[in-house]
Scaffold this motif. Structure first.
Motif, mmCIF file in Angstrom:
data_model
loop_
_atom_site.group_PDB
_atom_site.id
_atom_site.type_symbol
_atom_site.label_atom_id
_atom_site.label_comp_id
_atom_site.label_asym_id
_atom_site.label_seq_id
_atom_site.Cartn_x
_atom_site.Cartn_y
_atom_site.Cartn_z
ATOM 1 N N GLU A 116 0.839 -1.193 0.000
ATOM 2 C CA GLU A 116 0.000 0.000 0.000
ATOM 3 C C GLU A 116 0.873 1.241 0.000
ATOM 4 N N LEU A 117 0.284 2.369 -0.309
ATOM 5 C CA LEU A 117 1.029 3.626 -0.245
ATOM 6 C C LEU A 117 1.572 3.818 1.169
ATOM 7 N N ILE A 149 4.000 1.221 -10.141
ATOM 8 C CA ILE A 149 5.424 1.429 -9.906
ATOM 9 C C ILE A 149 6.010 0.164 -9.288
ATOM 10 N N GLU A 150 6.911 -0.481 -10.018
ATOM 11 C CA GLU A 150 7.658 -1.629 -9.503
ATOM 12 C C GLU A 150 8.993 -1.109 -8.982
ATOM 13 N N HIS A 174 5.494 -3.712 -5.578
ATOM 14 C CA HIS A 174 4.878 -2.732 -6.458
ATOM 15 C C HIS A 174 3.740 -2.028 -5.737
ATOM 16 N N LEU A 175 3.459 -0.829 -6.194
ATOM 17 C CA LEU A 175 2.399 -0.010 -5.634
ATOM 18 C C LEU A 175 1.822 0.853 -6.737
ATOM 19 N N ASN A 182 0.630 10.805 -6.638
ATOM 20 C CA ASN A 182 1.653 10.699 -5.597
ATOM 21 C C ASN A 182 1.917 9.243 -5.206
ATOM 22 N N TYR A 183 3.132 8.993 -4.778
ATOM 23 C CA TYR A 183 3.471 7.668 -4.257
ATOM 24 C C TYR A 183 4.450 7.834 -3.103
#
Length: 297
Positions: A116-117, A149-150, A174-175, A182-183
């Motif tokens: 999760e973020l 995003i990996e 990944h997320l 945003n991440y």
């Protein structure tokens, strides 16, 4: 070289090139004929001996024997020759302010766990915690929501999880970006490490006086609909290996400030790290349009 010798060599090149004339696929025909011309040009330029040819065959055979589903020695060979980075450069044409791409590397694995973020992808991997955050946008500055995003990286001992020979999954995950692009996540502060050099590629580096060391980095693979897939790293500013990375992967634009944080410093998400020091870095990612010169990964 006598005219007769030149004629014999040139005639052979022409015959081999012509043997591909009837290849149905025009792209395959182009690739094979160009490869033939360049390969023969190399053999003729260096006047390759039969002993050297045999040693080259033995070297490539050894590379193949060492390659399996956990280690890709052929990618390592391509990397240290700069062929991987040149292919990346050709296929990722400069486009506005889009983030630069770099080499894929041999340690990506499909099916990484989703976090999760703000989650933790260290999953027990050794190393100093690092808070990584940023925003994904297109080249017009528009946020890219739900981009995948990996992320993967080595532990503090310089090893990826797949190098341990057991079933551990650590230091990768990944997320997805939020609605505003945003991440954020907890990862590992990168440290320098050698590429695997216990095989034929390592022996090649040793024979040529080259180091197997890679500059400290963290891998990213970013995908979003309608935008060019990005494979890249971020590097640690101040790393003494930035100008001699063994696979030529460093781009100046990808060198980031990993700000050290003392033990006890308040973390962005309130996580209690006890007496551990940590670092933080911001990496804003800009994706080019999908049509901007790239083969999808």
């Amino acid at each position: 070289m006598s005219p007769e010798q030149q004629h014999r060599e040139s005639q052979l090149v022409e015959r081999v090139v012509a043997s591909f004339d009837d290849t149905p696929d025009p792209r395959l025909r182009e690739l094979m004929q160009a490869l033939t011309r360049h390969l023969h040009a190399f053999v003729r330029e260096v006047r390759l001996t039969e002993e050297e040819w045999q040693r080259a065959i033995e070297f490539l055979t050894a590379v193949g024997h060492l390659t399996d589903d956990r280690r890709q020695e052929f990618i390592l060979l391509s990397d240290v020759l700069g062929a991987s980075m040149q292919t990346v450069t050709v296929n990722n044409e400069a486009y506005g302010n889009a983030t630069e791409a770099t080499v894929f590397g041999p340690f990506f694995v499909d099916g990484s766990p989703e976090i999760e973020l703000g989650g933790d992808l260290m999953a027990g991997a050794s190393g100093q915690p690092c808070w990584v955050e940023g925003r994904v946008t297109d080249t017009h500055g528009n946020p890219v929501p739900h981009a995948r995003i990996e992320v993967w990286g080595a532990d503090e001992d310089g090893f990826y999880d797949v190098q341990y020979g057991d079933d551990r999954v650590a230091g990768r995950g990944h997320l997805h970006t939020d609605a505003d692009g945003n991440y954020r996540f907890w990862g590992i502060t990168p440290t320098p490490y050698p590429i695997p050099h216990d095989g034929p590629v390592g022996r090649l580096l040793a024979a040529t006086g080259r180091s197997p060391m890679r500059a400290s980095h963290l891998h990213f693979l970013v995908r979003a609909e309608g935008l060019r897939t990005l494979v890249t790293h971020i590097f640690v500013r101040g790393d003494e290996l930035l100008d001699r990375d063994s696979v030529f992967g460093v781009r100046d634009s990808l060198v980031m400030d990993f700000a050290p944080q003392p033990a006890g410093a308040v973390t962005p998400d309130g996580r209690d790290l006890g007496d551990r020091a940590w670092s933080r870095v911001r990496f804003d990612i800009v994706l080019a349009p999908a049509a901007a010169g790239h083969e999808e990964v």
